[in-house]
Design an enzyme around this catalytic site. Sequence first.
Site, PDB file in Angstrom:
ATOM      1  N   GLY A  35      31.809  45.868  20.880  1.00 16.50           N
ATOM      2  CA  GLY A  35      30.627  45.971  21.764  1.00 16.50           C
ATOM      3  C   GLY A  35      29.229  45.827  21.354  1.00 16.50           C
ATOM      4  O   GLY A  35      28.247  45.810  21.903  1.00 16.50           O
ATOM      5  N   CYS A 244      45.863  42.587  51.401  1.00 22.53           N
ATOM      6  CA  CYS A 244      45.609  41.266  51.404  1.00 22.53           C
ATOM      7  C   CYS A 244      46.208  40.702  52.564  1.00 22.53           C
ATOM      8  O   CYS A 244      47.475  40.984  53.057  1.00 22.53           O
ATOM      9  CB  CYS A 244      46.153  40.650  50.340  1.00 22.53           C
ATOM     10  SG  CYS A 244      46.007  38.757  50.368  1.00 22.53           S
ATOM     11  N   CYS A 247      49.265  37.793  51.279  1.00 25.69           N
ATOM     12  CA  CYS A 247      50.321  38.203  50.715  1.00 25.69           C
ATOM     13  C   CYS A 247      50.561  39.818  51.014  1.00 25.69           C
ATOM     14  O   CYS A 247      51.641  39.923  50.191  1.00 25.69           O
ATOM     15  CB  CYS A 247      50.080  37.885  49.196  1.00 25.69           C
ATOM     16  SG  CYS A 247      49.095  38.761  47.974  1.00 25.69           S
ATOM     17  N   CYS A 269      43.326  38.267  48.682  1.00 22.19           N
ATOM     18  CA  CYS A 269      43.122  38.558  47.266  1.00 22.19           C
ATOM     19  C   CYS A 269      42.018  37.622  46.488  1.00 22.19           C
ATOM     20  O   CYS A 269      42.070  36.228  46.755  1.00 22.19           O
ATOM     21  CB  CYS A 269      44.399  38.265  46.195  1.00 22.19           C
ATOM     22  SG  CYS A 269      45.912  39.247  47.045  1.00 22.19           S
TER      23      CYS A 269
END
Lengths: 296, 261
Positions: A35, A244, A247, A269
Amino acid sequence: MTMSHDAQAYNFAYLDEQTKRMIRRAILKSLAVPGYQVPFASREMPMPYGWGTGGVQVTAACLVPEDRLKVIDQGADDTTNAVSIRKFFARTAQVATTERTQEATLIQTRHRIPETPLTEGQILVYQVPIPEPLRFLEPRETETRKMHELEEYGLMHVKLYEDIARHGQIATSYAYPVKVEGRYVMDPSPIPKFDNPKLGQSPAIQLFGAGREQRIYALPPFTDVVSLDFDDYPFASSKAPHDCDLCGARQSYLDEVITDDRGGRMFVCSDTDFCASRQAQGKVGRLGVGQAEGAK
Amino acid sequence: MTLQEKIVALDRPILKVEGLTKRYGPRIGCADVSFELYPGEVLGIVGESGSGKSTLLSCLAGHQRPDLGHIAFDGRDVLAMSETERRLLSRTDWAYVHQNPRDGLRMGVSAGGNVGDRLMAVGARHYGQIRGKAADWLGRVEIAADRIDDRPSAFSGGMQQRLQIARNLVTAPRLVFMDEPTGGLDVSVQARLLDLLRGLVRDLGLSVIIVTHDLAVVRLLAHRLMVMKSGRVVEQGLTDQVLDDPQHAYTQLLVSSVLQV
């Protein structure tokens, strides 16, 4: 062939060995202090700032000839940024490329984490425009460094407070700040907050490169990453409330696509590889077409 | 703290300053300043521009490092503290009210956020409680509750200054530094602010060091007075005593220079 002749004029993966060495040192340091933003001497790359120059340098420093590279831009393998970076490394490093998340050993990404869970041994490289999570709250670099040094992160919550005061909820929906290993507050690059839960405890190595701002930071595998929030307004990941249309996936992050000028739209998606592989398995959404007819 | 401990604590100075000196190259900022401040006491520092009163205040508040001298807060050596400790202190037990509210406020953040800032800086993580406290403090400094989500840039000068005071007092500090808190405000707004300050200081039992060139302000607020000239303290004593019976020539000049309406 002129093509291969040109390629030989470059060092492997474009950057010279000393530069890669310098970047690798920064990467090792960033992995040692999760970080923490490690400064590095960012080079000019043959693409404009904002197109992933930081990510490209990190990728160049990590690539080995055996690697299989995948590049995505907002989850898609086929947009300009992704295509040009993939071509760049195919040409300067002659590495194999792929669009399949499982097959890739190194994935450079802009603003998404792939839907398919990452595995041990994979490296995910993020392109970062502004590495400093406190930047828009405190313009002075000297001061933000001091705040990181002394762990003075109250200001981050002031931003979230303002969100709730103005919008009734935490309206920050991307680049959502996280705390790493209980120490550094980190900007996860502009990924949607939907992806934030995937940052923590990931088996893959996650590297973040900011070219213009000359910073590298990292999440080693299996790192604790906590999205900042309030006790009474806990962090909640979000996505469009649809499936989606191609799909039928329910749990993936969706892009909204306007299809005509009469309000017609579809949700697909944003991860094209995920969507395509689901369609290949015969899964069909609301507007999808069967595999035999050749989807998308 | 039990009552008895509290009473005993009143006998110990909250701030003890000895031989404080700050130079700017060959010039003197302030020289050889010593004083003690007791809990609940308001100390006024007056003097003309360039007399070193602001330098003294910024040395005390840790914004500048003095060249010589000692500062002890509650028996702890302030100058020997690590920066982490000192910054924590300045967010909890200390407060600093700037002359210009724009220096002390976050102008891009709403009034509620400004007040909540210090709470969040010391670890408050409950939105409802932070907001409740912010609303309470806005009420105490006479800012209407429906202005809680407005930015300070939409406030008048007097409101901004009151907001700055609320923001500073929300964490219940014990020692407040004020640098010309009424500077730049017109007289009627000044009077209201002074009234408010006097009430808050008395109700909360704050110890205050207030720097000003306005003798009326110290007359109203300060228990004790220090008069500075050319970086040195030339006279100190009870406020009324110093103002009504000035001993030093400069103090006499200062008192007699006040315009009478």
